[in-house]
Design a protein around this motif. Structure first.
Motif, mmCIF file in Angstrom:
data_model
loop_
_atom_site.group_PDB
_atom_site.id
_atom_site.type_symbol
_atom_site.label_atom_id
_atom_site.label_comp_id
_atom_site.label_asym_id
_atom_site.label_seq_id
_atom_site.Cartn_x
_atom_site.Cartn_y
_atom_site.Cartn_z
ATOM 1 N N LEU A 193 0.967 -1.279 0.065
ATOM 2 C CA LEU A 193 0.015 0.128 -0.067
ATOM 3 C C LEU A 193 0.957 1.174 -0.053
ATOM 4 O O LEU A 193 0.604 2.076 -0.658
ATOM 5 N N PHE A 194 1.711 1.349 0.881
ATOM 6 C CA PHE A 194 2.846 2.512 0.891
ATOM 7 C C PHE A 194 3.298 2.668 -0.734
ATOM 8 O O PHE A 194 3.416 3.911 -0.903
ATOM 9 N N GLU A 195 3.924 1.632 -0.919
ATOM 10 C CA GLU A 195 4.520 1.719 -2.377
ATOM 11 C C GLU A 195 3.661 2.317 -3.478
ATOM 12 O O GLU A 195 3.952 3.233 -4.190
ATOM 13 N N GLU A 196 2.354 1.808 -3.397
ATOM 14 C CA GLU A 196 1.447 2.165 -4.489
ATOM 15 C C GLU A 196 1.047 3.551 -4.275
ATOM 16 O O GLU A 196 1.123 4.528 -5.240
ATOM 17 N N ARG A 197 0.894 4.175 -3.150
ATOM 18 C CA ARG A 197 0.473 5.695 -2.667
ATOM 19 C C ARG A 197 1.548 6.429 -2.925
ATOM 20 O O ARG A 197 1.360 7.665 -3.432
ATOM 21 N N VAL A 232 2.475 10.035 -5.873
ATOM 22 C CA VAL A 232 2.855 11.275 -5.462
ATOM 23 C C VAL A 232 4.430 11.605 -6.116
ATOM 24 O O VAL A 232 4.673 12.766 -6.130
ATOM 25 N N SER A 233 5.033 10.638 -5.841
ATOM 26 C CA SER A 233 6.726 10.576 -6.350
ATOM 27 C C SER A 233 6.969 9.678 -7.528
ATOM 28 O O SER A 233 7.085 8.514 -7.265
ATOM 29 N N HIS A 234 6.823 10.290 -8.714
ATOM 30 C CA HIS A 234 6.939 9.376 -9.838
ATOM 31 C C HIS A 234 8.188 8.523 -9.799
ATOM 32 O O HIS A 234 9.422 8.922 -9.434
#
Length: 777
Positions: free
Chosen positions: A186-190, A194-196
């Motif tokens: 989840l952290f990676e996806e979100r 916001v940070s390409h």
């Protein structure tokens, strides 16, 4: 409340972000639902109860032929409104004299559906009482609830929602496997959003694992942290979570550790906002449900927040996941809409309450905005933007409820409550939401300590209008007497006109008005405020129905109804026109039973009514279509009889209690039974009673078997209006151009085109054009 009922059974909100993990949990909760009739997902705010419930519901949809229905109770403050809110959530209309809980139990009794009740924690007792009744009455129903605590009733199985899985502290995981931990994925996806280009790798995996552990795997806390990757590194985020100041903001020591963690995460997100963003967050919490930029600018601006600050602030709060952009905008204006998760909104409410006087000031501004919106909609109701205003009014239902609650519970605001409840009456009537309308109107009238005569008279007039629609004709006279008394005291000619119209309309409908056969009075359009045009048309339609009772009155009725139809068409009004068309269909049927024109008029009326989810109109049209079809297609007519009576039952008295209409319907039933025989009649009738809104609509509009291309002439396949639309299509006109040419709405044209394609088994407009050139080819 916005939206039509022309959709598949059930209602689940669309999710704008992917769902991560919990695959085994979804399987287990679905298994529980197969074993128990009530499953409650419990857990602290932010643990993901709502999202899990939606995923379970979506995965289970095929098991429930009567649909999966989502009802959010977050905006409901009064426990007495729980049953009514759930009834609205499953598209149930019910009689005013019926208990909401009993009506819901009766409605659900034969159904196999899943009801998802979200945010029950502040209404636990009311929800438990309702579900005891519902589950006892409806053996095929299942309920999936979310709450911070169990509902504590016998049928309940509780599933504590655990946080997302996180890596252990032994450091034994490797990069290839970290994504198997739900919190990390989840952290990676979100963060990548916001940070390409952001990915978990060997350099950051341990820090992210530590972060996810520190946030206890709570989805909301992780999302709030992930969006900070736009400006901070993982190490910086960790450092700020370790800040001693943040540890001091965790609240009461008796609060559960996970709740403290969430509080710390929200506190931290709040502390990272600028002062203006903090103020905006708190002020926006005054909205219930979702809202748009226009509403935000009107309600929360001033005192340090200009329009630019609001626009920029909303963008920032979206970036930080404080606000969520809704995936679509059903009000038809194309305006983006935003909402806060309930946990985030409640936090904002706490911050707002800390400001002396701010909550009352903001709620009053919120009320003023939605009062103005409702009154603008009421004034514009009789015009070309009617459907847009209707959808917008229903879209704002949660905010309207909040505004009404403020008016009727805050000292000195009851007069504004009368205005707001009255202004919304057009939407309640058009959508068949009589119970909702009468609840608020009666509440407002009972709460007003010193109402002005105009506000009280208009509210009483709106209440009586709803009573007439429900067939409570005998109860209107005392209400009209109250209006007349107010009018005499204040010299209010407008109020006196309300009373006269209401009484005369009831007399017409009951067959008591001796002057019904006289030449009708022209519509006093120039003398009537736009918001009161409904009263003018009510009188005209009531007189037309009275005129239909005798052969000598038919000509006058047709003339009157054609005038009403022309007046509506001239200004682009559709809802009143749908009623003119249905009563005109009755007149044509009286002149020529089985009349193709009568059937065409009913089809057109139905195509309009479905845009407003007008259940009363559909129930009425089912009855009239049955009268027209009883000779030519007795089985379909019998199904329509059953559908009409079943749809009308929760609304009020069938055919509003008009004696000659009830007599015609009884004759139709008797004739259908004689033609089919008892056994076949009962089978067809019973099949009709099981039809829902969509099925009943389809039975009226699409009852014929679709014809293959070129099979016969257009006369046999298409209605009169459909032939007109087909001719315009053949001329190369767009739907918008056709709407302007025929003086109907674009949505009505779209419905006609869909019907033409379906009936002729075509897929393109070009095929329609070719066929119109030579229908026999």
């Amino acid at each position: 409340m916005g939206d039509t009922l022309r959709q598949r059974k059930g209602r689940l909100p669309i999710q704008s972000t992917p769902f991560f993990g919990r695959g085994q949990t979804i399987t287990e909760v679905r298994r529980l639902l197969s074993e128990a009739r009530l499953v409650t997902l419990t857990g602290v705010g932010g643990v993901g109860k709502t999202r899990l419930a939606l995923e379970v519901a979506q995965a289970s949809a095929q098991a429930f032929p009567d649909g999966v229905w989502f009802v959010d109770l977050a905006a409901v403050e009064d426990p007495a409104r729980v049953a009514h809110t759930v009834a609205m959530g499953v598209d149930l209309r019910y009689r005013q004299d019926t208990n909401a809980r009993a009506a819901l139990a009766e409605f659900l009794a034969p159904k196999r559906l899943l009801l998802v009740l979200d945010n029950c924690e502040h209404l636990v007792d009311a929800c438990a009482d309702l579900l005891r009744t519902v589950l006892a009455a409806a053996p095929g129903a299942r309920v999936l609830a979310t709450s911070r605590e169990p509902l504590a009733i016998g049928e309940e199985r509780v599933w504590p929602v655990a946080p997302l899985t996180v890596p252990g502290e032994n450091g034994s995981h490797v990069t290839a496997s970290v994504r198997s931990f739900e919190a990390m994925a989840l952290f990676e996806e979100r963060a990548a959003a916001v940070s390409h280009g952001f990915v978990i790798d060997e350099d950051n995996e341990e820090a992210i694992a530590q972060l996810c552990r520190k946030l206890d795997g709570l989805p909301l806390a992780i999302e709030l942290a992930a969006v900070r990757m736009r400006v901070l590194s993982v190490d910086q985020i960790l450092a700020r979570l370790d800040d001693p100041y943040m540890l001091l903001t965790r609240g009461n020591r008796q609060v559960s550790p996970r709740h403290s963690t969430l509080r710390a995460a929200v506190d931290w997100s709040y502390s990272l906002c600028s002062e203006q963003e903090q103020v905006l967050w708190a002020r926006l919490s005054v909205f219930r449900g979702d809202f748009d930029l226009e509403a935000a600018e009107a309600v929360v601006s001033g005192d340090g927040l200009g329009l630019k600050e609001i626009f920029d602030g909303i963008e920032t709060l979206l970036d930080q996941s404080i606000l969520i952009r809704q995936p679509d905008s059903p009000d038809g204006r194309g305006a983006a809409r935003y909402r806060m998760l309930e946990t985030i909104r409640q936090y904002g409410q706490e911050r707002l309450k800390a400001c002396d006087g701010a909550p009352v000031v903001l709620r009053r501004r919120h009320r003023d905005y939605f009062l103005a919106l409702a009154e603008n909609a009421s004034e514009a109701w009789f015009g070309p933007e009617q459907l847009l205003w209707f959808r917008r009014s229903r879209q704002e239902q949660a905010n309207v409820w909040a505004a009404l609650d403020f008016c009727l519970t805050q000292p000195g605001e009851a007069r504004a409550g009368l205005r707001l409840a009255t202004a919304l009456s057009f939407a309640w009537v058009a959508s068949g939401s009589y119970r909702e309308g009468r609840y608020w109107l009666e509440y407002a009238l009972n709460s007003a300590d010193d109402p002005g005569s105009e506000e009280q008279a208009r509210a009483l007039g709106a209440l009586a209008y709803l009573m007439i629609a429900q067939g409570e004709l005998g109860s209107v006279e005392p209400v009209a007497a109250q209006i007349r008394k107010l009018a005499l005291t204040a010299g209010d000619d407008r109020a006196r006109a309300y009373a006269d119209i209401l009484l005369e309309s009831c007399k017409y409908l009951l067959g008591l008005e001796e002057n019904a056969k006289e030449e009708h009075h022209p519509l006093p359009v120039g003398e009537v405020p736009a918001a009161d045009m409904g009263f003018a048309f009510l009188q005209q339609y009531a007189q037309a129905i009275a005129l239909l009772a005798t052969d000598e009155g038919l000509g006058s009725a047709v003339s009157l109804l054609e005038e009403c139809n022309d007046r509506c068409a001239a200004v682009g009004e559709e809802w009143q026109r749908s009623w003119a068309l249905k009563i005109l269909a009755m007149a044509r049927w009286r002149q020529d039973p089985g009349s193709p024109e009568a059937l065409s008029l009913i089809e057109e009326s139905t195509a309009i009514a479905v845009q407003f989810s007008d259940v009363l109109s559909l129930a009425w049209n089912c009855a009239v279509a049955a009268w027209i079809l009883v000779e030519a297609d007795t089985e379909t007519a019998t199904r329509l009889i059953g559908a009409s009576e079943a749809l009308w039952r929760p609304l009020g008295t069938h055919l509003i209690g008009a004696p000659h209409l009830i007599e015609w319907h009884a004759r139709c039933r008797k004739h259908a039974r004689e033609r089919l025989g008892d056994r076949r009649y009962e089978a067809c009738y019973e099949a009709g009673t099981r039809l829902d809104y969509n099925d009943a609509h389809d039975l009226i509009v699409h009852r014929r078997t679709p014809r293959p291309p070129g099979a016969g002439s257009a006369d046999g396949a298409l209605t009169r209006r459909e032939r007109e639309v087909a001719a315009k299509v053949a001329e190369g006109m767009s739907n918008r151009q056709i709407a302007a040419s025929l003086v109907i709405s674009q949505r009505t044209v779209e419905t006609h085109v869909e019907n033409i394609l379906r009936k002729l088994d075509f897929t393109t407009r070009t095929q329609i054009a070719v066929w119109m050139a030579d229908p026999s080819s």
